[in-house]
Write an enzyme that holds these catalytic residues in place. Structure first.
Site, PDB file in Angstrom:
ATOM      1  CD  GLU A  38      14.300  -1.231  -0.362  1.00 27.15           C
ATOM      2  OE1 GLU A  38      13.098  -0.876  -0.267  1.00 27.15           O
ATOM      3  OE2 GLU A  38      15.164  -0.556  -0.949  1.00 27.15           O
ATOM      4  CE  LYS A 108      15.205   0.601  -4.572  1.00 29.27           C
ATOM      5  NZ  LYS A 108      14.850   1.091  -3.214  1.00 29.27           N
ATOM      6  CB  CYS A 141      11.475  -0.837  -2.948  1.00 29.24           C
ATOM      7  SG  CYS A 141      10.247   0.199  -2.123  1.00 29.24           S
ATOM      8  CB  VAL A 168       8.163   5.970   2.454  1.00 29.72           C
ATOM      9  CG1 VAL A 168       9.021   5.167   3.413  1.00 29.72           C
ATOM     10  CG2 VAL A 168       8.992   6.433   1.261  1.00 29.72           C
TER      11      VAL A 168
HETATM   12  C1  ACM Z   1      12.007   2.511  -1.847  1.00 26.65           C
HETATM   13  O1  ACM Z   1      12.474   2.231  -2.952  1.00 26.65           O
HETATM   14  N1  ACM Z   1      12.458   1.966  -0.743  1.00 26.65           N
HETATM   15  C2  ACM Z   1      10.891   3.451  -1.746  1.00 26.65           C
END
Ligand code: ACM
Length: 260
Positions: A38, A108, A141, A168
């Site tokens: 990402e 996203k 992510c 993270v």
């Molecule tokens: C994330 O979605 N970058 C944790």
């Protein structure tokens, strides 16, 4: 087919340096599908919306050109994250690029943490792409924590999931094993490494990129704190077998009438 990930260590805001880092990592690599993290060229830890606007591009921008370059060099379809601007809206997106062609972008759907301050949530449907005869799907992510995403793609015939990430929290690398088992798919989670301390935030990205198979086997994994590339050969058709036992098909045996 040969599938792989590129785990990089972006420096915030320096696209050209980050492109050069990826160029070094992919020297000599040949594959059919390669996945980058990402926001692999911009970094992640923004302190204002203005910063995202400054680094945003459309699908014919510098990052698309770079992915075309790497696609032509490696022979692979490339999937990598970027900041997308469209009609003054800014999205946390990815590009799917094959040779000189941008196949699509994905935005996203499930924004994480302060991404809600910087980005507009995705507005494009989940979709499976037939790329050179392989059914490929994408998510970004934190989309992983919503099993509906993988399941929706699996119900469309997904064989190989490309999953650019900037992780993270310590969960996803374990959870992807379950996503693969419950949908009998291959997944490539491409994560980044490094630390970004900007504004009030201090993120350490967890590396550990991985490729997982339909039976939950980890086919490749990266260290937690080093740039890394891995490519493995898979038979994508294994993802078409949804049987857990002779009596259990993970898609056909669903009971959606009870899922409400
Ligand atoms: C994330 O979605 N970058 C944790």
């Amino acid at each position: 087919m040969k599938i792989g990930f590129i785990q990089n260590a972006p420096l915030f805001g320096d696209k050209e340096r980050n492109f050069e880092g990826v160029r070094t990592l992919v020297k000599g690599v040949r594959a059919d599908l390669l996945v980058l993290p990402e926001l692999f060229a911009t970094g992640y830890t923004f302190t204002s919306k203005a910063e995202t606007l400054e680094l945003a591009e459309d699908q014919s921008g510098r990052t698309a050109d770079f992915l075309k370059e790497i696609s032509l060099q490696t022979g692979a379809t490339l999937v990598g994250g970027f900041i997308e601007i469209d009609k003054e809206r800014v999205y946390n997106s990815l590009l799917i690029v094959s040779g000189n062609t941008v196949i699509d972008t994905y935005r996203k759907l499930h924004l994480f943490n302060k991404e809600h301050l910087w980005f507009t949530p995705g507005d494009k449907p989940l979709k499976v792409y037939n790329i050179n005869g392989v059914r490929i799907g994408v998510m970004i992510c934190f989309d992983w924590i919503f099993p509906e995403v993988c399941r929706t793609l699996a119900l469309q015939g997904l064989q190989v999931l490309a999953h650019p990430s900037n992780l993270v929290l310590p969960y996803c690398q374990y959870a992807m094993v379950t996503r693969c088992i419950e949908n009998r798919i291959f997944a490539i989670t491409a994560n980044r490494i490094g630390q970004e301390k900007r504004g009030e935030d201090d993120f350490t990205f967890t590396g550990g990129s991985l490729i997982c198979g339909p039976d939950g086997t980890i086919l490749a994994s990266a260290p937690l704190d080093e740039p890394f590339v891995s490519v493995v050969e898979i038979n994508e058709n294994q993802a078409d077998n949804k049987m857990i036992t002779a009596y259990n098909d993970v898609l056909k045996d669903r009971r959606p009438e009870f899922y409400r």
